[in-house]
Write a protein that holds these residues in place. Sequence first.
Motif, PDB file in Angstrom:
ATOM      1  N   SER A 132       0.836  -1.196   0.000  1.00 45.34           N
ATOM      2  CA  SER A 132       0.000   0.000   0.000  1.00 45.34           C
ATOM      3  C   SER A 132       0.871   1.245   0.000  1.00 45.34           C
ATOM      4  O   SER A 132       1.882   1.306   0.700  1.00 45.34           O
ATOM      5  N   LYS A 133       0.450   2.204  -0.800  1.00 47.99           N
ATOM      6  CA  LYS A 133       1.123   3.498  -0.831  1.00 47.99           C
ATOM      7  C   LYS A 133       0.124   4.536  -0.344  1.00 47.99           C
ATOM      8  O   LYS A 133      -0.920   4.755  -0.949  1.00 47.99           O
ATOM      9  N   LYS A 134       0.447   5.130   0.772  1.00 47.93           N
ATOM     10  CA  LYS A 134      -0.440   6.104   1.389  1.00 47.93           C
ATOM     11  C   LYS A 134       0.366   7.362   1.655  1.00 47.93           C
ATOM     12  O   LYS A 134       1.392   7.308   2.339  1.00 47.93           O
ATOM     13  N   ASN A 135      -0.063   8.465   1.066  1.00 50.41           N
ATOM     14  CA  ASN A 135       0.641   9.745   1.225  1.00 50.41           C
ATOM     15  C   ASN A 135       2.117   9.627   0.869  1.00 50.41           C
ATOM     16  O   ASN A 135       2.993  10.055   1.602  1.00 50.41           O
ATOM     17  N   ASN A 136       2.369   8.965  -0.255  1.00 54.54           N
ATOM     18  CA  ASN A 136       3.727   8.818  -0.806  1.00 54.54           C
ATOM     19  C   ASN A 136       4.655   7.934   0.027  1.00 54.54           C
ATOM     20  O   ASN A 136       5.872   8.010  -0.102  1.00 54.54           O
ATOM     21  N   LYS A 137       4.097   7.086   0.877  1.00 48.59           N
ATOM     22  CA  LYS A 137       4.897   6.169   1.687  1.00 48.59           C
ATOM     23  C   LYS A 137       4.389   4.741   1.478  1.00 48.59           C
ATOM     24  O   LYS A 137       3.202   4.463   1.608  1.00 48.59           O
ATOM     25  N   PHE A 170       4.029  -2.651   3.567  1.00 48.12           N
ATOM     26  CA  PHE A 170       3.617  -3.970   3.083  1.00 48.12           C
ATOM     27  C   PHE A 170       3.200  -4.844   4.246  1.00 48.12           C
ATOM     28  O   PHE A 170       3.608  -4.644   5.387  1.00 48.12           O
ATOM     29  N   GLU A 171       2.356  -5.802   3.933  1.00 45.27           N
ATOM     30  CA  GLU A 171       1.917  -6.803   4.896  1.00 45.27           C
ATOM     31  C   GLU A 171       2.097  -8.169   4.256  1.00 45.27           C
ATOM     32  O   GLU A 171       1.591  -8.423   3.161  1.00 45.27           O
TER      33      GLU A 171
END
Length: 66
Positions: A28-33, A36-37
């Motif tokens: 997942s990329k959230k707010n450019n970060k 991973f899971e």
Amino acid sequence: MNYETYKVLGIMSGTSLDGLDFAYCIFSKKNNKWIFELQYYDFIKYSKDWKNKLSGLFYNIEKLEK
């Protein structure tokens, strides 16, 4: 909000020809970060017959072309 999600199944067989490795992950990329899971992973050992077949292909490229 900038949000991307990728569900990925990775499959790998290394040069040792011992078997297949599997990993199911969510990236997942959230707010450019990126985060991973690791959801699941496993290993399936090759039978002796499969190992012989695969190693034979490695050393004889002509078999791959058939």
